[in-house]
Scaffold this active site. Structure first.
Site, PDB file in Angstrom:
ATOM      1  CB  CYS A   1       7.613  -4.822  -9.906  1.00  0.00           C
ATOM      2  SG  CYS A   1       7.941  -5.027  -8.139  1.00  0.00           S
TER       3      CYS A   1
ATOM      4  CG  HIS B   1      -0.609   2.287  -8.814  1.00  0.00           C
ATOM      5  ND1 HIS B   1      -0.142   1.519  -7.771  1.00  0.00           N
ATOM      6  CD2 HIS B   1       0.257   2.100  -9.841  1.00  0.00           C
ATOM      7  CE1 HIS B   1       0.963   0.905  -8.152  1.00  0.00           C
ATOM      8  NE2 HIS B   1       1.221   1.238  -9.407  1.00  0.00           N
TER       9      HIS B   1
ATOM     10  CD  GLU C   1       2.532  -4.797  -4.635  1.00  0.00           C
ATOM     11  OE1 GLU C   1       2.742  -5.100  -5.827  1.00  0.00           O
ATOM     12  OE2 GLU C   1       3.434  -4.747  -3.781  1.00  0.00           O
TER      13      GLU C   1
ATOM     14  CB  CYS D   1       3.925  -1.152  -3.751  1.00  0.00           C
ATOM     15  SG  CYS D   1       3.424  -1.101  -5.489  1.00  0.00           S
TER      16      CYS D   1
ATOM     17  N   GLY E   1       3.690   1.929  -6.517  1.00  0.00           N
ATOM     18  CA  GLY E   1       2.656   2.514  -5.672  1.00  0.00           C
ATOM     19  C   GLY E   1       3.119   3.794  -5.002  1.00  0.00           C
TER      20      GLY E   1
END
Length: 295
Positions: free
Chosen positions: A72, A172, A232, A241, A244
């Site tokens: 993360c 992703h 997410e 994110c 992301g």
């Protein structure tokens, strides 16, 4: 049992952070879900237990549904701030290393009043091998001899979604959306914030082509940079994110939509992403909101 916690966020991507540096902390997935409940709990996108480990600390991150997450990006910056602000680093340091389930991450940071205000995380090289992302799809594109899944078409009940697949330690799928061609039930207007993610987000996140589910990014390319929203896995739509944003920049660069550096604008704010020879670098803030006790 009572747990002391700190509520923190990176661009509105918010976390319950628990200090596990000096004593062991063990939470069940039900505990995490209860804490993250925005109506009956503290409310957050996930829980971070900061533990000792390789480097200066380990980020043990759980999604809001209690599932484990490998990585993360906003959470790394928040973990760095927690370690710096709590005095777990000797004075005078301007960098640290944080362990994650996706490996060690180097973090350089700036301080104001002795507290971390801004950090740059070396996120590492993007993973483009379909089996390692993972995604059940063949390689269909090439950038300078680097093969990748650049145009995977996923049928949906509304319209086809053509995505570029990247892993930044977690999977992703980046969709560069053409808002004008989308059906009215998905979008009403010419802005990304008019796109309804409530149905298509969960549909794509859990599509069978993604064996471990995936984070889904919806992106437009604008004169001031890349604009994105994200659904997410294990959480739902969030304000930001970090992984992301990195995946979006990589996908945009590989497909010729932008250069190797760009501002990435999210609902919660802006991150600056650089794709260099040594990997992807993410720069942004981290903030503390309040402290409390969960019983």
């Amino acid at each position: 049992m009572a747990y002391s916690f700190t509520k923190m966020h990176g661009l509105g991507n918010d976390f319950i952070v628990i200090d596990g540096m000096t004593s062991p902390i063990d939470l069940s997935s039900d505990d995490v879900s209860a804490m993250c409940d925005r109506h009956r709990g503290i409310g957050a996108d996930g829980v971070i237990i900061v533990r000792p480990g390789q480097g200066d600390g380990f980020m043990d991150y759980r999604n809001a549904d209690g599932s484990l997450a490998q990585m993360c990006g906003n959470g790394v910056r928040v973990t760095a701030k927690f370690l710096v602000d709590r005095g777990y680093l000797p004075p005078g340091r301007d960098s640290l290393r944080i362990g994650t389930r996706a490996g060690l991450k180097e973090v350089r940071f700036e301080t104001a009043g002795g507290r971390l205000s801004r950090a740059t995380v070396t996120m590492g090289q993007p993973i483009l091998d379909p089996a390692a992302i993972p995604v059940h799809a063949p390689v269909d594109s090439d950038h300078g001899g680097v093969p990748y899944v650049g145009a995977l078409m996923i049928p949906t009940p509304w319209c086809p979604a053509t995505v570029t697949c990247v892993s930044m330690g977690n999977p992703h799928a980046v969709w560069f959306v053409d808002l004008e061609s989308m059906p009215d039930e998905l979008v009403r207007g010419d802005r990304l914030d008019s796109l309804d993610l409530s149905a298509i987000g969960p549909y794509l996140e859990s599509h069978t082509v993604f064996p471990e589910k995936a984070n889904i990014e919806f992106v437009t390319v604008e004169p001031d940079g890349l604009h994105m929203r994200v659904y997410e896995r294990g959480v739902g739509e969030t304000l930001a994110c970090g992984t992301g944003a990195c995946a979006v920049l990589v996908a945009a660069y590989l497909t010729g939509r932008t250069g190797p550096s760009s501002a990435v604008h999210l609902p919660g704010g802006t991150l600056h992403i650089d794709y260099r020879e040594d990997g992807v670098h993410m720069t942004g803030p981290a903030s503390t909101v309040f402290h409390g006790t969960w019983e």
